[in-house]
Design a protein around this motif. Structure first.
Motif, PDB file in Angstrom:
ATOM      1  N   PRO A   4      15.807  12.981   1.915  1.00 46.14           N
ATOM      2  CA  PRO A   4      16.298  11.435   1.395  1.00 46.14           C
ATOM      3  C   PRO A   4      15.397  10.838   0.404  1.00 46.14           C
ATOM      4  CG  PRO A   4      16.084  12.074   3.894  1.00 46.14           C
ATOM      5  CD  PRO A   4      15.448  12.975   3.259  1.00 46.14           C
ATOM      6  N   PHE A   5      15.917   9.813  -0.023  1.00 47.02           N
ATOM      7  CA  PHE A   5      15.271   8.625  -0.785  1.00 47.02           C
ATOM      8  C   PHE A   5      14.345   8.143   0.455  1.00 47.02           C
ATOM      9  CE2 PHE A   5      14.444   4.638  -2.183  1.00 47.02           C
ATOM     10  CZ  PHE A   5      13.928   4.679  -3.545  1.00 47.02           C
ATOM     11  N   VAL A   6      13.055   7.988   0.207  1.00 52.95           N
ATOM     12  CA  VAL A   6      12.198   7.294   1.354  1.00 52.95           C
ATOM     13  C   VAL A   6      11.612   6.252   0.922  1.00 52.95           C
ATOM     14  CG1 VAL A   6      10.422   7.964   2.826  1.00 52.95           C
ATOM     15  CG2 VAL A   6      11.815   9.853   2.523  1.00 52.95           C
ATOM     16  N   PHE A   7      11.510   5.167   1.395  1.00 53.01           N
ATOM     17  CA  PHE A   7      10.523   3.954   1.200  1.00 53.01           C
ATOM     18  C   PHE A   7      10.231   3.567   2.494  1.00 53.01           C
ATOM     19  CE2 PHE A   7      14.818   2.190   2.305  1.00 53.01           C
ATOM     20  CZ  PHE A   7      14.552   0.800   3.087  1.00 53.01           C
ATOM     21  N   ILE A   8       8.725   2.956   2.341  1.00 51.75           N
ATOM     22  CA  ILE A   8       7.975   2.414   3.754  1.00 51.75           C
ATOM     23  C   ILE A   8       8.128   1.025   3.330  1.00 51.75           C
ATOM     24  CG2 ILE A   8       5.872   2.113   4.532  1.00 51.75           C
ATOM     25  CD1 ILE A   8       5.396   4.903   3.705  1.00 51.75           C
ATOM     26  N   ASN A   9       8.114   0.314   4.610  1.00 49.18           N
ATOM     27  CA  ASN A   9       8.337  -1.289   4.614  1.00 49.18           C
ATOM     28  C   ASN A   9       7.067  -1.758   5.814  1.00 49.18           C
ATOM     29  OD1 ASN A   9       9.743  -3.967   3.892  1.00 49.18           O
ATOM     30  ND2 ASN A   9       9.295  -3.971   6.016  1.00 49.18           N
ATOM     31  N   SER A  10       6.341  -2.653   5.125  1.00 44.32           N
ATOM     32  CA  SER A  10       5.265  -2.844   6.018  1.00 44.32           C
ATOM     33  C   SER A  10       4.857  -4.288   5.793  1.00 44.32           C
ATOM     34  CB  SER A  10       3.984  -2.137   5.771  1.00 44.32           C
ATOM     35  OG  SER A  10       2.936  -2.218   6.915  1.00 44.32           O
ATOM     36  N   ALA A  11       4.609  -5.224   6.688  1.00 49.15           N
ATOM     37  CA  ALA A  11       3.816  -6.317   6.607  1.00 49.15           C
ATOM     38  C   ALA A  11       2.265  -6.159   7.232  1.00 49.15           C
ATOM     39  CB  ALA A  11       4.472  -7.288   7.677  1.00 49.15           C
TER      40      ALA A  11
END
Length: 229
Positions: A4-11
């Motif tokens: 898959p197209f993978v993205f990480i989201n983080s604060a």
């Protein structure tokens, strides 16, 4: 692309911490960023976290907005994306919020050395995927998810999973919201941990955008990685 197209989201805090030294989650961003994250989650085919995040935060990983859930349903999807836990030793508690809240498929990814009795109990609540001998093989897992029709995968931490995905060349984009806090603590979780890259291996990012949101800044990065496929 065989994944898959993978993205990480983080604060993270201004000093790069995800939570306190006691691994207690603190509110780093505000309402506007909460809505941004909910929108990302609503648009993703699947959301993935590591077992450490489940044990410390017990997230449900559901889409919170009724409007976004309704839009997913109108498009012929479940109200929530597929929810995935990377859990090499099958330690996911059976009373986790991910099992109690919201509709949709749950997946637990375990290694082949995970205790069979624990796997059997998890199989009553989720689809269990076995891959890797002692640790989940993230490259193989990503390929299996693609075969299942998961084309967009959102990764929401924690530091161990972030490192695993990045070091395996499985990440296309990274969103980091940097809040106006200093947390400190040498044992407090950071955005990535793991073994770390050597000087020759350093992972380069290309800044796509920078946007002020309330009292913090959202940075969107493209991963320039020779291993990314």
């Amino acid at each position: 692309m065989d994944r898959p197209f993978v993205f990480i989201n983080s604060a993270m805090s201004a000093d790069g911490k995800l939570s306190t030294k006691e691994r207690k989650q603190v509110r780093i961003s505000g309402k506007l960023d909460f809505e941004r994250v909910d929108e990302l989650r609503a648009r993703a085919d699947a959301v993935m976290v590591g077992i450490g995040t489940v044990l410390s935060d017990d997230p449900s990983l559901t889409v919170k907005s009724p409007e976004r859930r309704a839009a997913r349903k109108a498009a012929g999807k479940n109200e929530n994306p597929v929810r995935i836990i990377v859990d090499s030793s099958a330690r996911t508690p059976l009373d986790s919020d991910i099992f109690k809240k919201g509709d949709g498929l749950r997946i637990i990814a375990v290694s082949t050395s995970a205790p069979e009795e624990k796997i059997e109990k998890l199989e009553e609540k989720a689809l269990v995927i076995k891959t890797g001998t002692f640790k989940v093989d993230l490259i193989e897992l990503a390929a299996k998810l693609k075969e299942m029709g998961i084309n967009t995968l959102m990764v929401e931490g924690g530091a161990t999973l972030n490192w695993g995905m990045l070091s395996a060349g499985l990440v296309d984009e990274v969103y980091t919201f940097v809040g106006n806090l200093i947390i400190g603590g040498k044992t407090a979780p950071t955005f990535t941990d793991g073994e770390g890259f050597s000087e020759a291996e350093l992972l380069e990012l290309e800044l796509s955008s920078a946007e002020t949101i309330e009292e913090g800044i959202l940075l969107r990065w493209k991963v320039n990685d020779k291993k990314a496929r």
